[in-house]
Design a protein around this motif. Structure first.
Motif, PDB file in Angstrom:
ATOM      1  N   GLU A 148       0.861  -1.193   0.000  1.00  0.00           N
ATOM      2  CA  GLU A 148       0.000   0.000   0.000  1.00  0.00           C
ATOM      3  C   GLU A 148       0.887   1.229   0.000  1.00  0.00           C
ATOM      4  OE1 GLU A 148      -2.501  -0.476   3.398  1.00  0.00           O
ATOM      5  OE2 GLU A 148      -3.341  -2.379   2.675  1.00  0.00           O
ATOM      6  N   VAL A 149       0.801   2.018  -1.049  1.00  0.00           N
ATOM      7  CA  VAL A 149       1.736   3.117  -1.258  1.00  0.00           C
ATOM      8  C   VAL A 149       1.011   4.453  -1.152  1.00  0.00           C
ATOM      9  CG1 VAL A 149       3.460   4.091  -2.826  1.00  0.00           C
ATOM     10  CG2 VAL A 149       3.020   1.628  -2.821  1.00  0.00           C
ATOM     11  N   ALA A 150       1.600   5.368  -0.408  1.00  0.00           N
ATOM     12  CA  ALA A 150       1.033   6.721  -0.287  1.00  0.00           C
ATOM     13  C   ALA A 150       2.148   7.688   0.047  1.00  0.00           C
ATOM     14  CB  ALA A 150      -0.034   6.759   0.806  1.00  0.00           C
ATOM     15  N   ALA A 151       1.928   8.949  -0.263  1.00  0.00           N
ATOM     16  CA  ALA A 151       2.857   9.991   0.186  1.00  0.00           C
ATOM     17  C   ALA A 151       2.517  10.334   1.634  1.00  0.00           C
ATOM     18  CB  ALA A 151       2.722  11.228  -0.691  1.00  0.00           C
ATOM     19  N   PRO A 152       3.541  10.637   2.457  1.00  0.00           N
ATOM     20  CA  PRO A 152       3.227  11.079   3.821  1.00  0.00           C
ATOM     21  C   PRO A 152       2.477  12.406   3.747  1.00  0.00           C
ATOM     22  CG  PRO A 152       5.605  10.777   3.499  1.00  0.00           C
ATOM     23  CD  PRO A 152       4.970  10.704   2.159  1.00  0.00           C
ATOM     24  N   SER A 153       1.663  12.681   4.741  1.00  0.00           N
ATOM     25  CA  SER A 153       1.030  14.002   4.812  1.00  0.00           C
ATOM     26  C   SER A 153       1.395  14.627   6.151  1.00  0.00           C
ATOM     27  CB  SER A 153      -0.484  13.883   4.652  1.00  0.00           C
ATOM     28  OG  SER A 153      -0.996  12.901   5.513  1.00  0.00           O
ATOM     29  N   LEU A 154       1.407  15.951   6.176  1.00  0.00           N
ATOM     30  CA  LEU A 154       1.810  16.664   7.389  1.00  0.00           C
ATOM     31  C   LEU A 154       0.897  16.286   8.553  1.00  0.00           C
ATOM     32  CD1 LEU A 154       2.571  20.225   5.974  1.00  0.00           C
ATOM     33  CD2 LEU A 154       4.217  18.447   6.617  1.00  0.00           C
ATOM     34  N   GLY A 155       1.475  16.227   9.733  1.00  0.00           N
ATOM     35  CA  GLY A 155       0.711  15.841  10.916  1.00  0.00           C
ATOM     36  C   GLY A 155       0.876  14.360  11.200  1.00  0.00           C
ATOM     37  N   THR A 156       0.066  13.852  12.118  1.00  0.00           N
ATOM     38  CA  THR A 156       0.165  12.434  12.484  1.00  0.00           C
ATOM     39  C   THR A 156      -0.582  11.619  11.436  1.00  0.00           C
ATOM     40  OG1 THR A 156       0.288  13.045  14.816  1.00  0.00           O
ATOM     41  CG2 THR A 156      -0.255  10.749  14.319  1.00  0.00           C
ATOM     42  N   PHE A 157       0.172  11.036  10.555  1.00  0.00           N
ATOM     43  CA  PHE A 157      -0.419  10.354   9.400  1.00  0.00           C
ATOM     44  C   PHE A 157      -0.391   8.839   9.533  1.00  0.00           C
ATOM     45  CE2 PHE A 157       3.324   8.650   7.208  1.00  0.00           C
ATOM     46  CZ  PHE A 157       4.338   9.328   7.865  1.00  0.00           C
ATOM     47  N   TYR A 158       0.296   8.348  10.560  1.00  0.00           N
ATOM     48  CA  TYR A 158       0.322   6.890  10.754  1.00  0.00           C
ATOM     49  C   TYR A 158       0.184   6.568  12.233  1.00  0.00           C
ATOM     50  CZ  TYR A 158       1.503   2.033  10.861  1.00  0.00           C
ATOM     51  OH  TYR A 158       1.418   0.688  11.081  1.00  0.00           O
ATOM     52  N   GLN A 159      -0.625   5.572  12.528  1.00  0.00           N
ATOM     53  CA  GLN A 159      -0.852   5.174  13.911  1.00  0.00           C
ATOM     54  C   GLN A 159      -1.280   3.712  13.945  1.00  0.00           C
ATOM     55  OE1 GLN A 159      -3.324   8.090  15.771  1.00  0.00           O
ATOM     56  NE2 GLN A 159      -2.323   7.779  17.741  1.00  0.00           N
ATOM     57  N   ASP A 160      -0.664   2.935  14.812  1.00  0.00           N
ATOM     58  CA  ASP A 160      -1.182   1.591  15.086  1.00  0.00           C
ATOM     59  C   ASP A 160      -0.971   1.307  16.566  1.00  0.00           C
ATOM     60  OD1 ASP A 160       1.453   0.784  15.486  1.00  0.00           O
ATOM     61  OD2 ASP A 160       1.636  -0.253  13.573  1.00  0.00           O
ATOM     62  N   GLU A 161      -1.088   0.046  16.989  1.00  0.00           N
ATOM     63  CA  GLU A 161      -1.003  -0.251  18.424  1.00  0.00           C
ATOM     64  C   GLU A 161       0.421  -0.108  18.967  1.00  0.00           C
ATOM     65  OE1 GLU A 161      -1.416  -2.307  15.998  1.00  0.00           O
ATOM     66  OE2 GLU A 161      -0.545  -4.293  16.374  1.00  0.00           O
ATOM     67  N   ASN A 162       1.407   0.023  18.073  1.00  0.00           N
ATOM     68  CA  ASN A 162       2.795   0.096  18.525  1.00  0.00           C
ATOM     69  C   ASN A 162       3.394   1.499  18.507  1.00  0.00           C
ATOM     70  OD1 ASN A 162       2.974  -2.727  18.879  1.00  0.00           O
ATOM     71  ND2 ASN A 162       3.316  -2.991  16.677  1.00  0.00           N
ATOM     72  N   LEU A 163       2.968   2.305  17.565  1.00  0.00           N
ATOM     73  CA  LEU A 163       3.595   3.622  17.429  1.00  0.00           C
ATOM     74  C   LEU A 163       2.726   4.578  16.614  1.00  0.00           C
ATOM     75  CD1 LEU A 163       6.582   3.490  14.872  1.00  0.00           C
ATOM     76  CD2 LEU A 163       4.522   2.139  14.735  1.00  0.00           C
ATOM     77  N   SER A 164       3.082   5.849  16.705  1.00  0.00           N
ATOM     78  CA  SER A 164       2.495   6.835  15.788  1.00  0.00           C
ATOM     79  C   SER A 164       3.638   7.623  15.161  1.00  0.00           C
ATOM     80  CB  SER A 164       1.524   7.763  16.521  1.00  0.00           C
ATOM     81  OG  SER A 164       2.219   8.566  17.445  1.00  0.00           O
ATOM     82  N   VAL A 165       3.403   8.091  13.957  1.00  0.00           N
ATOM     83  CA  VAL A 165       4.426   8.836  13.219  1.00  0.00           C
ATOM     84  C   VAL A 165       3.821  10.147  12.729  1.00  0.00           C
ATOM     85  CG1 VAL A 165       6.055   8.819  11.288  1.00  0.00           C
ATOM     86  CG2 VAL A 165       5.513   6.682  12.478  1.00  0.00           C
ATOM     87  N   THR A 166       4.508  11.246  13.050  1.00  0.00           N
ATOM     88  CA  THR A 166       4.060  12.574  12.636  1.00  0.00           C
ATOM     89  C   THR A 166       5.095  13.146  11.671  1.00  0.00           C
ATOM     90  OG1 THR A 166       3.026  12.864  14.800  1.00  0.00           O
ATOM     91  CG2 THR A 166       3.340  14.846  13.481  1.00  0.00           C
ATOM     92  N   ALA A 167       4.612  13.694  10.566  1.00  0.00           N
ATOM     93  CA  ALA A 167       5.516  14.203   9.526  1.00  0.00           C
ATOM     94  C   ALA A 167       5.604  15.731   9.584  1.00  0.00           C
ATOM     95  CB  ALA A 167       5.015  13.765   8.152  1.00  0.00           C
ATOM     96  N   PHE A 168       6.803  16.231   9.362  1.00  0.00           N
ATOM     97  CA  PHE A 168       7.072  17.672   9.283  1.00  0.00           C
ATOM     98  C   PHE A 168       7.832  17.950   7.996  1.00  0.00           C
ATOM     99  CE2 PHE A 168       6.517  16.631  13.671  1.00  0.00           C
ATOM    100  CZ  PHE A 168       5.939  17.738  14.269  1.00  0.00           C
ATOM    101  N   GLU A 169       7.585  19.113   7.447  1.00  0.00           N
ATOM    102  CA  GLU A 169       8.300  19.463   6.209  1.00  0.00           C
ATOM    103  C   GLU A 169       9.758  19.771   6.505  1.00  0.00           C
ATOM    104  OE1 GLU A 169       6.609  22.688   3.984  1.00  0.00           O
ATOM    105  OE2 GLU A 169       8.015  22.396   2.309  1.00  0.00           O
ATOM    106  N   SER A 170      10.630  19.224   5.683  1.00  0.00           N
ATOM    107  CA  SER A 170      12.035  19.606   5.692  1.00  0.00           C
ATOM    108  C   SER A 170      12.297  20.423   4.425  1.00  0.00           C
ATOM    109  CB  SER A 170      12.902  18.343   5.687  1.00  0.00           C
ATOM    110  OG  SER A 170      14.181  18.642   5.179  1.00  0.00           O
TER     111      SER A 170
END
Ligand SMILES: [Zn+2]
Ligand SMILES: [Zn+2]
Length: 257
Positions: free
Chosen positions: A125-147
């Protein structure tokens, strides 16, 4: 306990003995999560005991070669483990977050041209990251910021990211490549337990000063540039003066978290 394993510690240099381009895997809960996938990612991970069939997601910071050169090998190896050993993926799909999805389209086309037409018995499953918390499951969450390491695309799309990772109540920041340390101010926010910071584009001293003034509890240098690789005297000076506990990553190193 979650653990990061450094799979490649080098920036985009010519080949270096004992070091490969950037790749990191985070083991959290009973799954593995990749952050960038430089040239030797799957080889180092597999030979160092990482179970690739437990891969749930791959997060790419940007599509420079030193961050994606091993992307094809990573997916090829997971499929190989299926066909050779009958090792089923723990989930039905692997999620791939990549800023420029057309790069994956081309990568996938090459894989389709390899043996067996690259039949994969699980979804990708392929997608571009989006700003903010874009991924979350029972183990972790990932938040993206622009570089600002790469300029935005013609249609304004963001092409390089830093990631803030929250797992087991702790916060780690993976810098990706950044234009300046200012890029990391919103990512680190009030502070973080661990900063995995690239040093390919910045003086070691600047990174140390940033960590000391932004409540970073531990610093690990990744994506080494020539300043570190050539062990210049400025590196030792910065190291001696840094009040934040730090280390320089090498390939295969575990960072307990
Ligand atoms: Zn890089
Ligand atoms: Zn880059």
């Amino acid at each position: 306990m979650a653990c990061f394993k450094i799979l490649g510690s080098c920036s985009g240099t010519e080949p270096m003995p004992g070091r490969h381009h950037t790749g990191i895997v985070l083991s959290a809960g009973d799954r593995n999560y990749f952050f960038d996938a430089g040239e030797n990612t799957s080889h180092t991970a597999y030979t160092q005991g990482v179970d690739l069939t437990l891969t749930r997601a791959v997060f790419i910071s940007h599509v420079h070669y030193d961050h994606i050169g091993g992307l094809m090998g990573l997916f090829w190896t997971i499929v190989k483990l299926h066909s050779r050993y009958g090792a089923n993926l723990a989930d039905d799909a692997v999620k791939l977050f990549i800023p420029e999805t057309e790069v994956w389209t081309h990568t996938y086309a090459i894989l389709k041209g390899t043996e067996g037409g690259f039949r994969h018995p699980f979804g990708i499953e392929v997608a571009a990251p989006s700003l903010g918390t874009f991924y979350q499951d029972e183990n972790l969450s990932v938040t993206a910021f622009e570089s600002h390491h790469m300029p935005r695309g013609e249609e304004g799309q963001i092409r390089s990211f830093s990631y803030r990772i929250e797992t087991e109540g702790k916060i780690a920041v993976f810098s990706g490549d950044v234009k300046s340390m200012e890029d990391l101010i919103p990512v680190v926010g009030d502070g973080c337990d661990l900063l995995l910071c690239e040093t390919g584009h910045h003086a070691v001293q600047d990174v140390c000063e940033f960590a000391a003034t932004h409540n970073v509890k531990r610093l690990v240098f990744v994506h080494h540039g020539r300043e570190i690789l050539e062990e210049r005297p400025t590196v030792k000076e910065a190291l001696d003066a840094c009040p934040v506990p730090l280390c320089f990553a090498c390939d295969g190193m575990d960072v307990a978290f």
